[in-house]
Enzyme design. Structure first.
Site, PDB file in Angstrom:
ATOM      1  N   HIS A   1      34.535 143.035 -32.084  1.00  0.00           N
ATOM      2  CA  HIS A   1      33.207 142.696 -31.562  1.00  0.00           C
ATOM      3  C   HIS A   1      32.928 141.203 -31.682  1.00  0.00           C
ATOM      4  O   HIS A   1      32.444 140.571 -30.746  1.00  0.00           O
ATOM      5  CB  HIS A   1      32.129 143.497 -32.316  1.00  0.00           C
TER       6      HIS A   1
ATOM      7  N   CYS B   1      63.494 113.269 -22.171  1.00  0.00           N
ATOM      8  CA  CYS B   1      62.554 114.049 -22.980  1.00  0.00           C
ATOM      9  C   CYS B   1      62.155 113.299 -24.248  1.00  0.00           C
ATOM     10  O   CYS B   1      61.442 113.835 -25.085  1.00  0.00           O
ATOM     11  CB  CYS B   1      63.159 115.400 -23.339  1.00  0.00           C
TER      12      CYS B   1
END
Length: 811
Positions: A440, A771
């Site tokens: 919830h 990279c």
């Protein structure tokens, strides 16, 4: 043809999604599934809806409308006492009223029919009372009685937990009592407050009560499934939460459940694409009550069951397939409740409704919260969303204290209850001890757009009341609560007219938890996915310590390994599964774009810090240029560890179906080394060119440039590692502060080597990318690479948007 509008009872087979006004969102969806999806193999328990017409009839016959209007006059939802007092008065008035005889009889007759469908007739009986002219029913089938409001489950109003459900309801008296309680729950405090916020008229909304055969998940497991990632909005993932027992504990956040993530596109192609499995604590479970006033009770889960997953792989994949079918049928992302019957072993769908948060987001605006300072970490749990919130902590332990809560504070509690919704909407953030991403607290936090951390286990003990804290959900799957008010910024980028360059712009990604979020940044895939983060954060154990557990002598390390690998008969499988899940999640996030994953490139001193690592690693004077990269993979002292890495890659590509993964070999000094590594990979089922497998090599040693033509014959491409290439070209230890002033990737010697390898690679018809960190840090270096016609540049995620814009200008 019957006029549905004037009926008290409608069976699931007789209603569909067009009947929301009559049976509410939940029941309309159940009817739609029962009628149209059972033939496709999706199992839905039968039942019936007590209609909104029946509810209005009940209210009218008892003259309750005027009384409710009178009680609501002068309502102030910002005043907790005022709201609570009025809500209680309305509920008591409804519970005190009588269900009219004609409605009562129809409910009992329908319950009798449902009972005959599921149990033998002799186990129950119906008698007619001549005096009060009603049926009386003894025994009967166990049912769930769920509230279904006529405005709930709409695209812009989730009504999460606004009304009540009652489980294990058996017999006439329990059933009628539960129906009245459902009617009354239309006026819980949180439902009244929610309607005021959403500007719904209290009397334009009615309530239908669904009566559905219970699934005996009290003897198995149950949970919630979303067909979209609940945190990032990534649409290619199914997220399943699961725990032992009845499902209310997950929805109400009373347990921290297991979590499973499945990749939809590859599942559709027939692959077993489970890309994430996280074990929840599952300390308690809700089961049928034996005696007493309550129909259900919470009991402790035995320790051995807490350490087991509550679903097996076959069940995970079946649920995910159903999720895809439901999403396809409804043509929108779905929020689904499911249950497993412990007696038959069958899975069932018990509820389905549209997902109302992530599916409504504007994906053209990229919003990123970035922490620039951090205090002491007080506690951590599962992050909900990706925002940061801060304020004074207010520890609320029960509903009686909620009136003490002030706007802008951080709500800290064991778990939230739907009754707390009025204070949740004024909180700056929420932190709970228990619960998962579908509890919830999580659902409401997403809807109102505040950060929330669930399942910390100890927030109410570690956080002091009334102190400033920062709640960060911006650092991946693990959310952290920091002491004090940390500094942070919010970056917003409009992607609607974002231009893309010809040069491929890829990303460097290490953390699988962030992969779904990062996938929304404009990109051409992943140029470098590092294994190191996955091994240190997910696995934590040296692969050779798993292969040769008997050689680990330290008792504390042995205990840690036993704890981490509990549930695995074979300790090596733990390494393979966790590495595969980490790689798989990154690959899935960017699928079908290329994801280049570098094999492990720890140095010996780094490997030694892993659990059990000191038993298998030598001490080197200069690990930076020692036993690392390719030289480890064929060495008898590590080749068994490398075999586990290969098995993980094979699982990702062949079993998960993520063939967009390319493999990259780091620190490969010689052609001979390259050939030896490729031969071992082939032995473990990773053969270059088979099933489209491409193998790249890092270009980070001058030898890789000098012999680029030869390396091109055995590898499919190059990725320049500018950090190590600079170190070895200039003879500078990049970890040394003393010579840091010499270290510069923009040195002409380094740039010349890069020029040469681009030229040689292209001549050999091989792709070449970069990279290393340099283009992320230096814009002029990125411009240099574009000028030299590099095929791709892989950047740190935080620099992609800015650098891409500059490269477009250059081109």
């Amino acid at each position: 043809m019957k006029n549905k509008k004037n009926e008290f009872i409608l069976w699931f087979k007789d209603v569909g999604i067009k009947d929301i006004e009559l049976v509410g969102g939940k029941n309309a969806s159940l009817g739609e599934m029962f009628s149209n999806l059972r033939r496709k193999g999706i199992k839905v328990p039968d039942g019936f809806a007590i209609t909104s017409f029946a509810y209005r009839y009940f209210i009218s016959e008892n003259n309750l409308d005027q009384e409710i209007r009178k009680i609501l006059k002068g309502l102030d939802t910002s005043n907790m006492v005022n709201l609570s007092k009025r809500g209680y008065q309305i509920r008591q008035a409804i519970l005190a009223a009588e269900i009219p005889f004609d409605l009562r009889n129809e409910i009992i007759e329908s319950y009798s029919k449902l009972s005959r469908e599921y149990i033998r007739h002799k186990d129950f009986r119906i008698t007619w009372d001549k005096e009060d002219h009603t049926n009386h029913f003894t025994g009967g089938v166990d049912v769930a009685v769920r509230s279904s409001a006529t405005a709930e489950d709409l695209v812009d109003a989730s009504f999460a937990g606004q009304q009540e459900s009652y489980l294990n309801v058996i017999g006439e008296y329990q059933l009628l009592d539960s129906v009245k309680k459902c009617f009354a729950s239309l006026f819980t405090d949180r439902a009244i407050s929610y309607r005021v916020d959403k500007k719904f008229d209290h009397f334009s909304i009615a309530l239908s009560a669904g009566v559905q055969k219970m699934i005996r998940s009290d003897e198995a497991s149950s949970g919630v499934m979303f067909t979209i990632d609940t945190e990032s909005g990534f649409q290619d993932a199914i997220v399943i939460n699961s725990s032992w027992g009845l499902g209310e504990n997950i929805v109400k956040g009373k347990v921290t459940p297991d979590e499973f993530i499945v990749h939809k596109p590859t599942l559709n192609d027939g692959f077993s694409s489970i890309i994430g499995k996280k074990l929840g604590s599952k300390k308690s479970k809700l089961i049928y009550s034996v005696g007493g006033n309550s129909s259900t009770q919470n009991v402790s889960v035995p320790f051995e069951d807490r350490r087991k997953f509550s679903l097996n792989n076959k069940e995970i994949l079946k649920l995910a397939q159903w999720g895809i079918q439901l999403e396809s049928y409804y043509k929108k992302p779905m929020d689904i409740e499911w249950a497993k019957d412990g007696r038959s072993g069958e899975l069932f769908i018990v509820q389905a409704r549209p997902e109302t948060v992530q599916s409504q987001k504007n994906q053209n605006v990229l919003e990123e919260y970035v922490l620039s300072s951090r205090g002491k970490v007080l506690c951590a749990g599962s992050s909900v969303g990706s925002k940061i919130g801060q304020g004074k902590s207010n520890i609320i332990k029960n509903v009686a204290q909620i009136a003490q809560f002030k706007k802008g504070e951080v709500l800290v509690t064991e778990m939230t209850d739907p009754d707390w919704e009025p204070i949740m909407k004024i909180a700056s953030a929420i932190v709970t001890n228990s619960g998962g991403r579908t509890s919830h607290a999580a659902i409401v936090s997403r809807e109102i757009g505040i950060p929330c951390i669930v399942g910390t286990g100890n927030a109410t003990y570690m956080i002091k009341n009334g102190k400033n804290i920062t709640v960060s959900c911006a650092e991946g799957e693990e959310g952290k609560v920091y002491e004090g008010l940390s500094r942070y910024t919010i970056k917003k980028t409009n992607l609607k007219n974002f231009k893309r360059p010809k040069t491929k712009i890829m990303m460097n990604v290490g953390n699988p938890d962030k992969a779904f979020d990062l996938s929304f940044i404009p990109n051409d895939g992943v140029g470098l996915a590092r294994e190191e983060f996955i091994i240190t954060e997910y696995i934590k154990i040296h692969p050779m310590a798993l292969r040769h557990f008997e050689k680990v002598k330290d008792e504390n390390e042995r205990k840690k390994i036993e704890q981490l690998t509990s549930g695995y008969k074979n300790k090596e499988e733990f390494f393979v599964d966790k590495l595969a899940e980490g790689i798989g999640r990154i690959a899935a996030a960017f699928y079908p774009k290329d994801v280049i994953v570098r094999m492990s490139d720890f140095k010996t001193n780094e490997y030694a810090t892993l659990i059990g690592g000191s038993n298998f690693e030598p001490k080197e004077e200069n690990p930076m240029i020692g036993w690392r990269g390719a030289s480890r993979y064929y060495d008898p002292d590590y080749t068994e560890g490398f075999a586990l890495e290969c098995k993980a890659f094979k699982k990702v590509r062949d079993f998960m179906g993520l063939t967009n993964v390319k493999i990259m070999i780091p620190f490969c000094r010689t052609i001979k080394e390259g050939k030896e590594v490729l031969a071992i990979m082939k032995k473990h089922g990773l053969e270059r060119k088979k099933n489209g497998l491409e193998v790249y090599v890092m270009c980070e040693i001058p030898a890789n440039v000098i012999l680029a033509e030869e390396f091109s014959k055995i590898f499919d491409g190059f990725s320049i590692g500018s950090n190590d290439l600079t170190q070895l070209t200039l003879g500078v230890d990049r970890d040394s502060a003393k010579v840091a002033h010499v270290y510069d990737e923009r040195n002409e010697a380094v740039k010349e080597l890069i020029r040469q390898v681009i030229t040689k690679a292209h001549k050999a018809k091989r792709k070449v990318g970069i990279c290393g960190q340099a283009p992320s840090d230096f814009l002029d270096f990125a411009k240099f690479l574009v000028k030299e016609k590099i095929d791709s540049i892989s950047l740190s995620p935080d620099t992609v948007v800015k650098t891409t814009s500059e490269i477009v200008k250059i081109e």
